[in-house]
Design a protein around this motif. Structure first.
Motif, PDB file in Angstrom:
ATOM      1  N   UNK A  49       0.878  -1.114   0.087  1.00  0.00           N
ATOM      2  CA  UNK A  49      -0.109  -0.121  -0.065  1.00  0.00           C
ATOM      3  C   UNK A  49       1.137   1.211   0.031  1.00  0.00           C
ATOM      4  N   UNK A  50       0.681   2.222  -1.030  1.00  0.00           N
ATOM      5  CA  UNK A  50       1.423   3.480  -1.074  1.00  0.00           C
ATOM      6  C   UNK A  50       0.313   4.435  -0.794  1.00  0.00           C
ATOM      7  N   UNK A  51       0.520   5.091   0.378  1.00  0.00           N
ATOM      8  CA  UNK A  51      -0.413   6.233   0.770  1.00  0.00           C
ATOM      9  C   UNK A  51      -0.785   7.365  -0.380  1.00  0.00           C
ATOM     10  N   UNK A  52      -1.907   7.671  -0.571  1.00  0.00           N
ATOM     11  CA  UNK A  52      -2.274   8.559  -1.483  1.00  0.00           C
ATOM     12  C   UNK A  52      -2.189   8.226  -3.099  1.00  0.00           C
ATOM     13  N   UNK A  53      -1.790   6.805  -3.169  1.00  0.00           N
ATOM     14  CA  UNK A  53      -1.907   6.345  -4.534  1.00  0.00           C
ATOM     15  C   UNK A  53      -2.694   5.196  -4.626  1.00  0.00           C
ATOM     16  N   UNK A  54      -2.443   4.130  -3.754  1.00  0.00           N
ATOM     17  CA  UNK A  54      -3.306   2.732  -3.655  1.00  0.00           C
ATOM     18  C   UNK A  54      -2.485   1.437  -3.341  1.00  0.00           C
ATOM     19  N   UNK A  55      -3.291   0.573  -3.641  1.00  0.00           N
ATOM     20  CA  UNK A  55      -2.530  -0.860  -3.298  1.00  0.00           C
ATOM     21  C   UNK A  55      -2.313  -1.821  -4.513  1.00  0.00           C
ATOM     22  N   UNK A  56      -0.864  -2.286  -4.208  1.00  0.00           N
ATOM     23  CA  UNK A  56      -0.653  -3.327  -5.400  1.00  0.00           C
ATOM     24  C   UNK A  56      -0.775  -4.751  -4.746  1.00  0.00           C
TER      25      UNK A  56
ATOM     26  N   UNK B  93      -0.077  -8.473 -11.560  1.00  0.00           N
ATOM     27  CA  UNK B  93      -0.187  -7.286 -10.342  1.00  0.00           C
ATOM     28  C   UNK B  93      -1.401  -6.702 -10.540  1.00  0.00           C
ATOM     29  N   UNK B  94      -2.372  -6.594  -9.519  1.00  0.00           N
ATOM     30  CA  UNK B  94      -3.721  -5.671  -9.606  1.00  0.00           C
ATOM     31  C   UNK B  94      -3.198  -4.479  -8.926  1.00  0.00           C
ATOM     32  N   UNK B  95      -3.754  -3.450  -9.372  1.00  0.00           N
ATOM     33  CA  UNK B  95      -3.456  -2.064  -8.635  1.00  0.00           C
ATOM     34  C   UNK B  95      -5.089  -1.841  -8.544  1.00  0.00           C
ATOM     35  N   UNK B  96      -5.204  -1.227  -6.989  1.00  0.00           N
ATOM     36  CA  UNK B  96      -6.633  -0.490  -6.684  1.00  0.00           C
ATOM     37  C   UNK B  96      -6.248   0.699  -6.093  1.00  0.00           C
ATOM     38  N   UNK B  97      -6.615   1.911  -6.750  1.00  0.00           N
ATOM     39  CA  UNK B  97      -6.345   3.251  -6.220  1.00  0.00           C
ATOM     40  C   UNK B  97      -6.987   3.386  -5.118  1.00  0.00           C
ATOM     41  N   UNK B  98      -6.337   4.385  -4.206  1.00  0.00           N
ATOM     42  CA  UNK B  98      -6.985   4.546  -2.902  1.00  0.00           C
ATOM     43  C   UNK B  98      -8.151   5.351  -2.999  1.00  0.00           C
TER      44      UNK B  98
END
Length: 123
Positions: A79-86, A113-118
């Protein structure tokens, strides 16, 4: 250099309509790619906004990529704050199986790899 990132450019894309396009297709909005930003350019842009130099930022970005790959391969999400979770997801070949013990790696078609934006980015 990158133009203003305030507005996403979209175009209409036809989906459906058969192989020869004779059926009724529907149009949907799709994002237009303006190109790919290299790690070098990203580091330069970041250096212009911080006290770090481009070389230091490149080192951080390379380490980020290396560590994220290792973490994702070990089954964790990042999880990268203000971006999302990989996170890592698998796509299976064919049908499922009736019993849990029959599940095997040979059923996996592809790992990605799936990316879900915050949530704050969606607003």
């Amino acid at each position: 250099m990158i133009e203003s990132a305030k507005h996403l450019v979209i175009k209409a894309k036809r989906i459906g309509g058969g192989l020869r396009g004779t059926g009724k297709g529907m149009y949907y909005p799709t994002a237009v790619s303006r190109g790919t930003v290299s790690m070098q350019e990203l580091a330069q842009r970041m250096a212009e906004k911080s006290a770090m130099n481009k070389g230091d930022i490149l080192c951080v970005l390379v380490n980020l990529a290396t560590e994220m790959k290792w973490i994702l391969e070990s089954g964790h999400s990042v999880k990268i704050d203000d971006l999302g979770t990989f996170s890592t997801v698998v796509e299976c070949k064919g049908q499922g199986v009736e019993k849990e013990e029959w599940v095997s790696r040979s059923m996996i078609n592809r790992v990605r790899v799936r990316f879900r934006e915050c949530v704050s980015r969606r607003k």
